[in-house]
Design a protein around this motif. Structure first.
Motif, PDB file in Angstrom:
ATOM      1  N   THR A  79       8.305 -11.412  12.142  1.00 41.68           N
ATOM      2  CA  THR A  79       8.832 -12.560  11.171  1.00 41.68           C
ATOM      3  C   THR A  79       9.496 -11.613   9.971  1.00 41.68           C
ATOM      4  O   THR A  79       8.622 -10.941   9.344  1.00 41.68           O
ATOM      5  CB  THR A  79       8.103 -13.476  10.399  1.00 41.68           C
ATOM      6  OG1 THR A  79       7.218 -13.398  10.574  1.00 41.68           O
ATOM      7  CG2 THR A  79       8.372 -14.405  12.671  1.00 41.68           C
ATOM      8  N   ARG A  80      10.059 -12.208   9.140  1.00 38.51           N
ATOM      9  CA  ARG A  80      10.850 -11.363   7.804  1.00 38.51           C
ATOM     10  C   ARG A  80       9.610 -11.684   6.789  1.00 38.51           C
ATOM     11  O   ARG A  80       9.520 -10.918   5.958  1.00 38.51           O
ATOM     12  CB  ARG A  80      12.317 -12.563   7.542  1.00 38.51           C
ATOM     13  CG  ARG A  80      12.327 -12.303   5.838  1.00 38.51           C
ATOM     14  CD  ARG A  80      13.370 -12.834   5.398  1.00 38.51           C
ATOM     15  NE  ARG A  80      14.134 -12.541   4.392  1.00 38.51           N
ATOM     16  CZ  ARG A  80      15.033 -11.408   3.879  1.00 38.51           C
ATOM     17  NH1 ARG A  80      14.851 -10.499   4.975  1.00 38.51           N
ATOM     18  NH2 ARG A  80      15.238 -11.082   2.642  1.00 38.51           N
ATOM     19  N   ALA A  81       9.083 -12.947   6.830  1.00 38.91           N
ATOM     20  CA  ALA A  81       7.521 -12.895   6.323  1.00 38.91           C
ATOM     21  C   ALA A  81       6.797 -11.726   6.217  1.00 38.91           C
ATOM     22  O   ALA A  81       6.544 -11.362   5.275  1.00 38.91           O
ATOM     23  CB  ALA A  81       7.408 -14.407   6.465  1.00 38.91           C
ATOM     24  N   GLU A  82       6.144 -12.070   7.617  1.00 42.06           N
ATOM     25  CA  GLU A  82       5.520 -10.711   7.926  1.00 42.06           C
ATOM     26  C   GLU A  82       5.645  -9.197   7.101  1.00 42.06           C
ATOM     27  O   GLU A  82       4.812  -8.488   6.627  1.00 42.06           O
ATOM     28  CB  GLU A  82       5.284 -10.851   8.946  1.00 42.06           C
ATOM     29  CG  GLU A  82       4.734 -11.598   9.361  1.00 42.06           C
ATOM     30  CD  GLU A  82       4.543 -11.903  11.929  1.00 42.06           C
ATOM     31  OE1 GLU A  82       3.308 -12.527  11.365  1.00 42.06           O
ATOM     32  OE2 GLU A  82       4.867 -11.293  11.886  1.00 42.06           O
ATOM     33  N   VAL A  83       7.137  -8.956   7.336  1.00 42.86           N
ATOM     34  CA  VAL A  83       7.772  -7.698   6.721  1.00 42.86           C
ATOM     35  C   VAL A  83       7.941  -7.876   5.396  1.00 42.86           C
ATOM     36  O   VAL A  83       7.248  -6.726   5.006  1.00 42.86           O
ATOM     37  CB  VAL A  83       9.411  -7.739   7.535  1.00 42.86           C
ATOM     38  CG1 VAL A  83       9.961  -6.423   6.420  1.00 42.86           C
ATOM     39  CG2 VAL A  83       9.454  -7.434   8.946  1.00 42.86           C
ATOM     40  N   LEU A  84       8.368  -8.710   4.634  1.00 43.32           N
ATOM     41  CA  LEU A  84       7.854  -7.935   3.177  1.00 43.32           C
ATOM     42  C   LEU A  84       6.187  -8.527   2.351  1.00 43.32           C
ATOM     43  O   LEU A  84       6.181  -7.570   1.753  1.00 43.32           O
ATOM     44  CB  LEU A  84       8.363  -9.822   2.865  1.00 43.32           C
ATOM     45  CG  LEU A  84       9.931  -9.886   2.692  1.00 43.32           C
ATOM     46  CD1 LEU A  84      10.465 -11.394   2.332  1.00 43.32           C
ATOM     47  CD2 LEU A  84      10.582  -8.929   2.413  1.00 43.32           C
ATOM     48  N   GLU A  85       5.651  -8.973   4.068  1.00 44.79           N
ATOM     49  CA  GLU A  85       4.355  -9.243   2.645  1.00 44.79           C
ATOM     50  C   GLU A  85       3.387  -7.809   3.363  1.00 44.79           C
ATOM     51  O   GLU A  85       3.014  -6.854   2.301  1.00 44.79           O
ATOM     52  CB  GLU A  85       3.506  -9.460   3.968  1.00 44.79           C
ATOM     53  CG  GLU A  85       1.754 -10.105   3.829  1.00 44.79           C
ATOM     54  CD  GLU A  85       0.742 -11.030   4.518  1.00 44.79           C
ATOM     55  OE1 GLU A  85      -0.148 -11.224   4.849  1.00 44.79           O
ATOM     56  OE2 GLU A  85       1.836 -11.707   5.351  1.00 44.79           O
ATOM     57  N   HIS A  86       3.991  -6.962   4.581  1.00 41.81           N
ATOM     58  CA  HIS A  86       3.646  -5.107   4.655  1.00 41.81           C
ATOM     59  C   HIS A  86       4.276  -4.254   3.145  1.00 41.81           C
ATOM     60  O   HIS A  86       3.956  -3.208   3.289  1.00 41.81           O
ATOM     61  CB  HIS A  86       4.354  -4.936   5.798  1.00 41.81           C
ATOM     62  CG  HIS A  86       2.994  -5.318   7.615  1.00 41.81           C
ATOM     63  ND1 HIS A  86       1.953  -5.490   7.248  1.00 41.81           N
ATOM     64  CD2 HIS A  86       3.752  -6.312   7.755  1.00 41.81           C
ATOM     65  CE1 HIS A  86       1.845  -6.425   8.161  1.00 41.81           C
ATOM     66  NE2 HIS A  86       2.285  -6.327   8.790  1.00 41.81           N
ATOM     67  N   ARG A  87       5.405  -4.786   2.737  1.00 41.16           N
ATOM     68  CA  ARG A  87       6.322  -4.108   2.281  1.00 41.16           C
ATOM     69  C   ARG A  87       5.574  -4.075   0.702  1.00 41.16           C
ATOM     70  O   ARG A  87       5.514  -3.509  -0.043  1.00 41.16           O
ATOM     71  CB  ARG A  87       7.728  -4.449   2.051  1.00 41.16           C
ATOM     72  CG  ARG A  87       9.158  -3.727   2.679  1.00 41.16           C
ATOM     73  CD  ARG A  87      10.189  -3.941   3.092  1.00 41.16           C
ATOM     74  NE  ARG A  87      10.512  -3.875   4.053  1.00 41.16           N
ATOM     75  CZ  ARG A  87      12.647  -3.974   4.538  1.00 41.16           C
ATOM     76  NH1 ARG A  87      12.976  -4.703   3.704  1.00 41.16           N
ATOM     77  NH2 ARG A  87      12.719  -3.338   5.708  1.00 41.16           N
ATOM     78  N   ALA A  88       5.165  -5.241   0.445  1.00 43.81           N
ATOM     79  CA  ALA A  88       4.326  -5.406  -0.803  1.00 43.81           C
ATOM     80  C   ALA A  88       3.296  -4.957  -0.257  1.00 43.81           C
ATOM     81  O   ALA A  88       2.799  -5.029  -1.611  1.00 43.81           O
ATOM     82  CB  ALA A  88       4.330  -6.977  -1.087  1.00 43.81           C
ATOM     83  N   PHE A  89       2.668  -5.325   0.356  1.00 44.41           N
ATOM     84  CA  PHE A  89       1.298  -4.069   0.555  1.00 44.41           C
ATOM     85  C   PHE A  89       1.479  -2.157  -0.233  1.00 44.41           C
ATOM     86  O   PHE A  89       0.829  -1.997  -0.340  1.00 44.41           O
ATOM     87  CB  PHE A  89       0.345  -4.331   1.751  1.00 44.41           C
ATOM     88  CG  PHE A  89       0.098  -5.932   2.306  1.00 44.41           C
ATOM     89  CD1 PHE A  89      -0.392  -6.435   0.915  1.00 44.41           C
ATOM     90  CD2 PHE A  89      -0.070  -6.930   3.018  1.00 44.41           C
ATOM     91  CE1 PHE A  89      -0.924  -7.511   0.744  1.00 44.41           C
ATOM     92  CE2 PHE A  89      -0.733  -7.531   3.645  1.00 44.41           C
ATOM     93  CZ  PHE A  89      -1.330  -8.802   1.854  1.00 44.41           C
ATOM     94  N   ALA A  90       2.510  -2.101   0.912  1.00 45.15           N
ATOM     95  CA  ALA A  90       2.679  -1.092   0.983  1.00 45.15           C
ATOM     96  C   ALA A  90       3.360  -0.149  -1.509  1.00 45.15           C
ATOM     97  O   ALA A  90       3.255   0.839  -1.179  1.00 45.15           O
ATOM     98  CB  ALA A  90       3.895  -0.201   1.907  1.00 45.15           C
TER      99      ALA A  90
END
Length: 462
Positions: free
Chosen positions: A405-416
């Motif tokens: 989902t979009r929320a999961e993608v943004l979460e992974h990018r924030a971790f990166a």
């Protein structure tokens, strides 16, 4: 040639002056040498053969009883005194009479202006003559004057000293019988070293106090003192008034003290001002200190538009002066300063969030736990299903990324963005193509650049 008929040294006719309370004795002359005749080429005296001979003439001129010389200045010393003799002694000890004003002031323990006054009196009395007059020469350096020690012609005439030769090179050849006793007394004075008397200042204006009150009184005070009654002592009461209570509390800072207090707070709390000088910072922030600013408000005003890195602040005081120019007029109201500090703190928080992975290490517990949880989620989503052909495995992996989902993608990018090592883990799990699709090229390149700067061996694996 009689002394009264010379061109430059004449008995100085003086008008009655309020400062001159007594007139010279009958038969004495008041020495005076005009400024034009205070040079070696124009003086009528002769060069002294040694310092002792010259000091005899100085003592003869400075004799307070006869008053042979009175200064023409309306200010300064009224006559030659002990300081004149002390300065003359220092001049007599010099091999080349080229004294510095500061040197004579240090030796005579007086001010430089006093030395100039007494040198002027020695020249007016005909005891000193310029060989060359000092002044400011090239490169602004002061050059001392060169003098010649002169014995006035009036001294030879008064003591009956016969001389041979001409001009300033005349030499004594004999002395009259009437002047032998006087020259002997002057020689004894010249042989003694004169010192300035010490100034004795009383400790206090009143009488000295002693513990028993008997140091200043001629009679004992025992018979006049009445002891207090025993009833008063037993009750603790006394007829004496109550002592005054100390009303002085902690000292309040004045304007200058408040400026230095603010400067010390800035140096202590602001990183890029840690090496600055407190007096400089106090002068630069004087308007803010007078208006009641705090160090936090000064820092916010200085870093409002652009934050300051301590490594870039080569001259902190100059940078602070540039940033604070006119801010005390812009934020004159305390409410405006409060809003300015709030906006500055919000901007600092956002910048800290954006650059948490670069400027300072983030919390290891939070980032690591969240990253592991995200990795478990990605492994669960991207776990490949059993496939019949090897060619479909890569496609299934790509389809797994698309299912996020979009929320999961943004979460992974924030971790990166927060942890570059999270990007390396994703590269090992997903590969370069899928990792760049998930985290974007910018985050992956940023993480690899940071790893290459910190651990080149680890970064070369990618």
């Amino acid at each position: 040639m009689p002394y009264a008929a010379t061109a430059c040294q004449l008995p100085h006719a003086r008008t009655p002056d309020s400062r001159q309370k007594s007139t010279p004795k009958l038969g004495t002359q008041c020495l005076y040498v005009a400024p034009a005749c205070q040079w070696l080429t124009t003086t009528t005296g002769r060069i002294a053969l040694d310092g002792h001979s010259w000091m005899t003439a100085v003592h003869w001129v400075a004799d307070p009883k006869n008053k042979r010389y009175t200064p023409t200045r309306t200010h300064g010393p009224r006559s030659m005194n002990v300081t004149t003799i002390v300065i003359a002694q220092e001049l007599a000890n010099l091999k080349v009479c080229r004294p510095g004003i500061a040197y004579l002031a240090r030796k005579a323990k007086c001010s430089e202006r006093t030395v100039e006054y007494h040198l002027g009196m020695l020249r007016e009395a005909g005891l000193l003559a310029y060989r060359s007059k000092g002044g400011r020469v090239a490169r602004g350096v002061d050059e001392a004057s060169v003098y010649e020690r002169i014995i006035p012609a009036a001294f030879d005439e008064a003591l009956g000293i016969r001389t041979t030769g001409e001009g300033v090179q005349r030499r004594p050849a004999g002395i009259a019988e009437s002047g032998r006793k006087t020259i002997g007394k002057l020689a004894k004075k010249a042989a003694r070293k004169v010192r300035r008397p010490r100034r004795r200042t009383p400790v206090s204006g009143g009488a000295r106090c002693t513990l028993m009150e008997g140091g200043t009184s001629g009679s004992s005070s025992t018979g006049r003192s009445i002891p207090p009654s025993e009833t008063g002592l037993a009750s603790g009461s006394s007829s004496h008034p109550a002592p005054k209570k100390a009303t002085s509390g902690p000292r309040k800072l004045n304007r200058v003290g408040r400026r230095y207090q603010l400067a010390q707070e800035l140096i202590t709390n602001v990183p890029w001002l840690s090496m600055a000088s407190a007096p400089r910072i106090a002068w630069i922030a004087r308007h803010c200190a007078d208006a009641g600013w705090t160090w936090r408000e000064v820092q916010a005003a200085a870093e409002e538009n652009n934050p300051i890195d301590p490594a870039d602040a080569r001259r902190p005081s100059g940078l602070l002066a540039y940033r604070l120019k006119g801010v005390h007029l812009l934020y004159a109201d305390p409410a405006a300063r409060c809003l300015m500090v709030t906006a500055w703190e919000d901007s600092r928080a956002q910048e800290h969030f954006r650059h948490a992975g670069y400027d300072q290490a983030a919390s290891p517990i939070t980032v690591t736990d969240t990253a592991l949880e995200a990795m478990r989620t990605i492994n669960a989503v991207l776990q490949p299903a059993p496939a019949t052909a090897d060619c479909t495995e890569h496609e299934e992996g790509r389809l797994g990324i698309e299912t996020l989902t979009r929320a999961e993608v943004l979460e992974h990018r924030a971790f990166a963005a927060a942890d570059p090592e999270y990007v390396t883990t994703m590269l090992l799990v997903l590969g370069d193509v899928d990792t760049r699709r998930l985290l974007t090229h910018r985050l992956v390149d940023q993480a690899l650049t940071l790893l290459r700067l910190n651990t080149p061996a680890l970064a070369n694996a990618f």
